[in-house]
Motif scaffolding. Structure first.
Motif, mmCIF file in Angstrom:
data_model
loop_
_atom_site.group_PDB
_atom_site.id
_atom_site.type_symbol
_atom_site.label_atom_id
_atom_site.label_comp_id
_atom_site.label_asym_id
_atom_site.label_seq_id
_atom_site.Cartn_x
_atom_site.Cartn_y
_atom_site.Cartn_z
ATOM 1 N N SER A 573 0.818 -1.219 0.000
ATOM 2 C CA SER A 573 0.000 0.000 0.000
ATOM 3 C C SER A 573 0.848 1.265 0.000
ATOM 4 C CB SER A 573 -0.933 0.002 1.216
ATOM 5 O OG SER A 573 -0.185 0.099 2.420
ATOM 6 N N GLU A 574 2.168 1.141 0.111
ATOM 7 C CA GLU A 574 3.026 2.318 0.142
ATOM 8 C C GLU A 574 3.325 2.805 -1.274
ATOM 9 O OE1 GLU A 574 6.439 1.546 2.551
ATOM 10 O OE2 GLU A 574 5.261 0.953 4.291
ATOM 11 N N HIS A 575 3.905 4.023 -1.365
ATOM 12 C CA HIS A 575 3.976 4.671 -2.675
ATOM 13 C C HIS A 575 4.992 4.036 -3.625
ATOM 14 C CE1 HIS A 575 7.350 7.011 -0.808
ATOM 15 N NE2 HIS A 575 7.810 6.999 -2.045
ATOM 16 N N LEU A 576 6.104 3.494 -3.106
ATOM 17 C CA LEU A 576 7.082 2.918 -4.023
ATOM 18 C C LEU A 576 6.583 1.609 -4.643
ATOM 19 C CD1 LEU A 576 9.812 3.717 -5.163
ATOM 20 C CD2 LEU A 576 10.843 2.088 -3.588
ATOM 21 N N PRO A 577 5.992 0.694 -3.859
ATOM 22 C CA PRO A 577 5.362 -0.467 -4.504
ATOM 23 C C PRO A 577 4.290 -0.052 -5.522
ATOM 24 C CG PRO A 577 5.596 -0.862 -2.160
ATOM 25 C CD PRO A 577 5.965 0.568 -2.385
ATOM 26 N N ALA A 578 3.535 1.023 -5.182
ATOM 27 C CA ALA A 578 2.533 1.508 -6.141
ATOM 28 C C ALA A 578 3.198 1.979 -7.428
ATOM 29 C CB ALA A 578 1.720 2.640 -5.513
ATOM 30 N N LEU A 579 4.343 2.663 -7.318
ATOM 31 C CA LEU A 579 5.078 3.111 -8.509
ATOM 32 C C LEU A 579 5.487 1.911 -9.359
ATOM 33 C CD1 LEU A 579 7.894 5.768 -8.648
ATOM 34 C CD2 LEU A 579 8.332 3.487 -9.556
ATOM 35 N N VAL A 580 5.981 0.856 -8.698
ATOM 36 C CA VAL A 580 6.424 -0.332 -9.440
ATOM 37 C C VAL A 580 5.233 -1.008 -10.127
ATOM 38 C CG1 VAL A 580 7.480 -2.616 -9.210
ATOM 39 C CG2 VAL A 580 8.395 -0.672 -7.917
ATOM 40 N N LYS A 581 4.118 -1.157 -9.421
ATOM 41 C CA LYS A 581 2.931 -1.812 -9.975
ATOM 42 C C LYS A 581 2.379 -1.045 -11.172
ATOM 43 C CE LYS A 581 -0.907 -4.421 -9.818
ATOM 44 N NZ LYS A 581 -0.943 -5.874 -10.043
ATOM 45 N N SER A 582 2.265 0.276 -11.043
ATOM 46 C CA SER A 582 1.735 1.078 -12.148
ATOM 47 C C SER A 582 2.714 1.120 -13.312
ATOM 48 C CB SER A 582 1.411 2.500 -11.668
ATOM 49 O OG SER A 582 0.321 2.478 -10.760
ATOM 50 N N SER A 583 4.007 1.077 -13.045
ATOM 51 C CA SER A 583 4.997 1.027 -14.130
ATOM 52 C C SER A 583 4.833 -0.257 -14.931
ATOM 53 C CB SER A 583 6.415 1.112 -13.559
ATOM 54 O OG SER A 583 6.636 2.360 -12.948
ATOM 55 N N GLN A 584 4.551 -1.360 -14.230
ATOM 56 C CA GLN A 584 4.311 -2.617 -14.938
ATOM 57 C C GLN A 584 3.059 -2.508 -15.807
ATOM 58 O OE1 GLN A 584 3.099 -6.174 -12.649
ATOM 59 N NE2 GLN A 584 4.880 -7.235 -13.540
ATOM 60 N N LYS A 585 2.079 -1.775 -15.316
ATOM 61 C CA LYS A 585 0.825 -1.621 -16.066
ATOM 62 C C LYS A 585 1.025 -0.820 -17.345
ATOM 63 C CE LYS A 585 -3.609 -1.676 -16.894
ATOM 64 N NZ LYS A 585 -4.271 -2.930 -17.336
ATOM 65 N N ILE A 586 1.769 0.308 -17.259
ATOM 66 C CA ILE A 586 1.926 1.169 -18.443
ATOM 67 C C ILE A 586 3.140 0.793 -19.285
ATOM 68 C CG2 ILE A 586 0.805 3.087 -17.258
ATOM 69 C CD1 ILE A 586 3.553 4.392 -16.947
ATOM 70 N N GLY A 587 3.969 -0.139 -18.782
ATOM 71 C CA GLY A 587 5.121 -0.587 -19.549
ATOM 72 C C GLY A 587 6.270 0.397 -19.585
ATOM 73 N N ALA A 588 6.361 1.247 -18.589
ATOM 74 C CA ALA A 588 7.453 2.229 -18.553
ATOM 75 C C ALA A 588 7.752 2.615 -17.116
ATOM 76 C CB ALA A 588 7.087 3.469 -19.360
ATOM 77 N N LEU A 589 9.038 2.858 -16.850
ATOM 78 C CA LEU A 589 9.478 3.352 -15.541
ATOM 79 C C LEU A 589 9.778 4.837 -15.633
ATOM 80 C CD1 LEU A 589 11.881 0.460 -14.522
ATOM 81 C CD2 LEU A 589 9.984 1.256 -13.109
ATOM 82 N N PRO A 590 9.593 5.585 -14.532
ATOM 83 C CA PRO A 590 9.911 7.016 -14.571
ATOM 84 C C PRO A 590 11.421 7.250 -14.429
ATOM 85 C CG PRO A 590 9.132 6.438 -12.393
ATOM 86 C CD PRO A 590 9.023 5.189 -13.226
#
Length: 694
Positions: A573-590
């Protein structure tokens, strides 16, 4: 008449015997001539200065070594000055004089402080040696060492230095009898003989002490190197002796001539309780060296047995334990940590019982596991929220154990028996507990660790009123603990947040955030979570000021915590795991500024993502995914944070000073950067829990 320095006794006595009238004089730049000028009569002793009557001079008693003549200091009032002027001369009074006759023993700044903190005024030794007709000057040394030494400058050149040392040794022994026992010189090895004219002198002809130390620094260092490894002839005691303790006692008693106290010298009695001083400690070490080095199979060298050995092993039992462990080739008793641990174990005054809030979350669970596994902690009491609408029939204790297990932190039956869990509403007076239970806590708890806090960045500061009540009740508990048990000063530790200081650099410039209370609310992030933590910090600062004699207040500002380096657990539920999960969804890392490149490379390889885009573009792509995919796109729920605070907090703009914390915490001092292996462990955990796609 002379002044500016002492007249050598031998010279003065010779002149007086020849009928020369001698007048001791003194002066100071700030005041002028201090001694009276007069024709000396038979009532005058040339060793003393007769100070002027027409000057406003005060003579006050000064610190005096036991058994020695009372020392005085002189205070003058120079014309035109608004403050007193204290002369740095140590004086003794002429009991047969006029009341204003004093002898100058030497300057107070000539004081030598030994490594033990014991103080030596060397004038007796120096003056007795200088009084000899064959010695021109003598200067004692020993600052920050364990014993005193002396530099001797003969009147004439000397070819046989060792023979000269033996000649003057009786005078050194005589001086030692008139000085404190720790100020005596123990060996001819502590005497340095130098050619005439070696010791630097001032324009007045007096010895310049500090400059002499500098000129002869190599010789002084050599003295202490030789003393370090010097031994005395005596028996070698074997570590395997069946009477080891008794053998050691007999050696120590004979070395110190302690026959009168031998009956009191129990094996576990501290030597210093019997009056041992630093020089005696050195003598005992020298007597023990042959046994310490050769009395065990380890055959250690003398330089491994420090000059503070007796201070580290101040009882016969300690020395015996050292020798036996050395014989077993065990370095344990050589360790400072082992010595400290033994003392703590022997003298710990009470049971350690910790009261913990917020024990089921990520940090809280790790705190429970860490505290419960510490042998010096006898109980961990967890206060957890009542769950009135819970569908599970599990008890609060079972839910706590389940929280630990889910994070890979299982406890053995023995360790888990140290954990007590209480369901309650802590915002209610007395922490929501019955009176008898609250009183039980007052009579048992020693440490309070307040970790519970709702993580919701959308709440206003006013909505945290319940948290302020909880803190107030915990403060009341801490004060009542001290009230019930005045010998206990409980610790109240509050887990604060980096959010209370995240704007420090924008207020004060790009500086490291200091380890101190924040006085400016503008240093705190402008949202309720951070402001409420800041309120609690300010409350505790006031408590520390008002009730610091009753409780110990500590605050820890926690930044973003990574997952467990052992299990890989990281709350999804923390923001860094959320960043990783959403990056997997959109196919790109920031693309993130600062030192993130290595971590992003590992994540890209683990997630099979080949695209890295600017953070602003990444935020835009995350925002464009429809809300129905929220489970697969958790970063969308945190877009305000990613747009406003993430880059500021995560790329080196907020750096906390941890110097004081690292000095107190060996764990923090030894922290290393997050490794590639740890990052892969986090990803593996998120996959195994179903959070990330496999």
């Amino acid at each position: 008449m002379w002044g500016g320095g002492p007249l050598k006794d031998a010279v003065g006595e010779r002149l007086a015997a020849l009928g020369v009238n001698l007048l001791n004089h003194s002066g100071a730049t700030e005041v002028g001539a201090l001694g009276s000028v007069f024709f000396p009569g038979p009532d005058y002793n040339w060793r003393y200065i007769r100070f002027r009557q027409d000057f406003d001079l005060e003579f006050k008693e000064a610190e005096t070594p036991p058994g020695q003549a009372q020392r005085y200091k002189m205070i003058a009032h120079p014309f035109g000055w608004h403050e007193d002027f204290e002369l740095q001369d140590a004086l003794i009074s002429n009991s047969k004089g006029s009341g204003r006759e004093f002898q100058i023993l030497g300057r107070n700044d000539d004081l030598i402080v030994l490594a033990t903190g014991e103080k030596v005024l060397p004038q007796i030794l120096e003056s007795l040696l200088s009084a000899r007709p064959d010695i021109k000057a003598a200067v004692a040394f020993g600052e920050r060492q364990f014993e005193l030494g002396v530099i001797v400058e003969p009147l004439l050149n000397v070819e046989d230095y060792d023979g000269f040392k033996s000649t003057i040794w009786p005078t050194i022994v005589e001086a030692g009898k008139k000085m404190d026992s720790h100020a005596q010189i123990s060996s001819l090895d502590a005497v340095i003989v130098v050619p005439p004219g070696t010791c630097p002198r001032s324009d007045k002809g007096s010895i310049m002490r500090r400059e002499t130390y500098r000129v002869l620094s190599k010789e002084i260092d050599a003295v202490y190197r030789n003393l370090e490894n010097s031994t005395v002839a005596g028996p070698i005691i074997s570590a395997t002796s069946s009477n080891l303790e008794q053998d050691l006692k007999e050696l120590i008693v004979s070395t110190l001539d302690w026959d009168t106290v031998s009956q009191k010298l129990a094996f576990d009695l501290d030597f210093f309780e019997l009056g041992m001083d630093s020089l005696q400690a050195i003598r005992v070490r020298r007597a023990l060296l042959p046994s310490l080095v050769n009395g065990s199979t380890s055959c250690r060298s003398a330089d491994e047995i420090g000059r503070d050995f007796i201070y580290q092993h101040p009882t016969i039992a300690d020395i015996a334990s050292f020798m036996r462990s050395a014989s077993d080739d065990n370095d344990g008793d050589f360790s400072r940590q082992a010595a400290i641990d033994r003392l703590v174990e022997n003298h710990f005054p009470y049971e350690t019982i910790v009261l913990l809030t917020g024990s089921t979350g990520s940090l809280g669970s790790h705190l429970v596991a860490q505290l419960a596994n510490l042998p010096q902690i006898t109980k961990v009491i967890c206060l957890v929220r009542i769950q009135p609408h819970a569908t599970s029939q599990k008890s609060a204790y079972e839910r706590q154990i389940q929280a630990l297990n889910s994070k890979g932190l299982p406890l053995t039956d023995e360790i888990s028996s140290k954990v007590e869990v209480i369901e309650t509403h802590t915002a209610i007076p007395f922490l929501g507990l019955k009176e008898e239970k609250f009183e039980e806590l007052c009579k048992s708890v020693t440490h309070i660790l307040h970790n519970a806090w709702p993580v919701d960045f959308k709440r206003t500061v006013q909505s945290f009123e319940g948290q302020f009540h909880t803190l107030r009740h915990l403060i009341h508990l801490a004060r009542q603990i001290h009230n019930f048990r005045p010998s206990v000063k409980p610790t109240l530790l509050f887990v604060s947040s980096i959010a209370t200081v995240s704007q420090y650099g924008r207020v004060h410039g790009p500086l490291i955030v200091p380890e101190k209370p924040m006085e400016d609310i503008n240093c705190t992030n402008p949202f309720g979570y951070a402001e409420a933590k800041y309120v609690c910090e300010k409350i505790l600062d006031e408590v520390s000021e008002a009730f610091g004699d009753e409780l110990e207040v500590r605050e820890v500002r926690v930044g973003q915590m990574s997952g467990s380096k052992i299990t890989g657990y990281w709350n999804s539920s923390e923001h860094l795991p959320a960043l990783v999960k959403s990056s997997q969804k959109i196919g790109a890392l920031p693309r993130i500024r600062g030192s993130w490149s290595d971590a992003l490379d590992v994540l890209a390889a683990e997630l099979h993502i080949n695209t890295v885009i600017p953070l602003a573009d990444w935020i835009q792509k995350v925002a464009e995914i429809p809300d129905v995919a929220g489970v697969e796109n958790p970063a969308k729920q945190l877009l305000d944070f990613f747009e406003r605070d993430f880059e500021h907090n995560a790329t080196g703009e907020v750096i906390l000073d941890t110097a004081q914390s690292r000095s107190a915490s060996t764990a923090l001092a030894g922290m290393q950067p997050v490794s590639e292996q740890m990052i892969r462990g986090y990803v593996d955990f998120w996959r195994s829990s179903g959070f990330l796609l496999s």
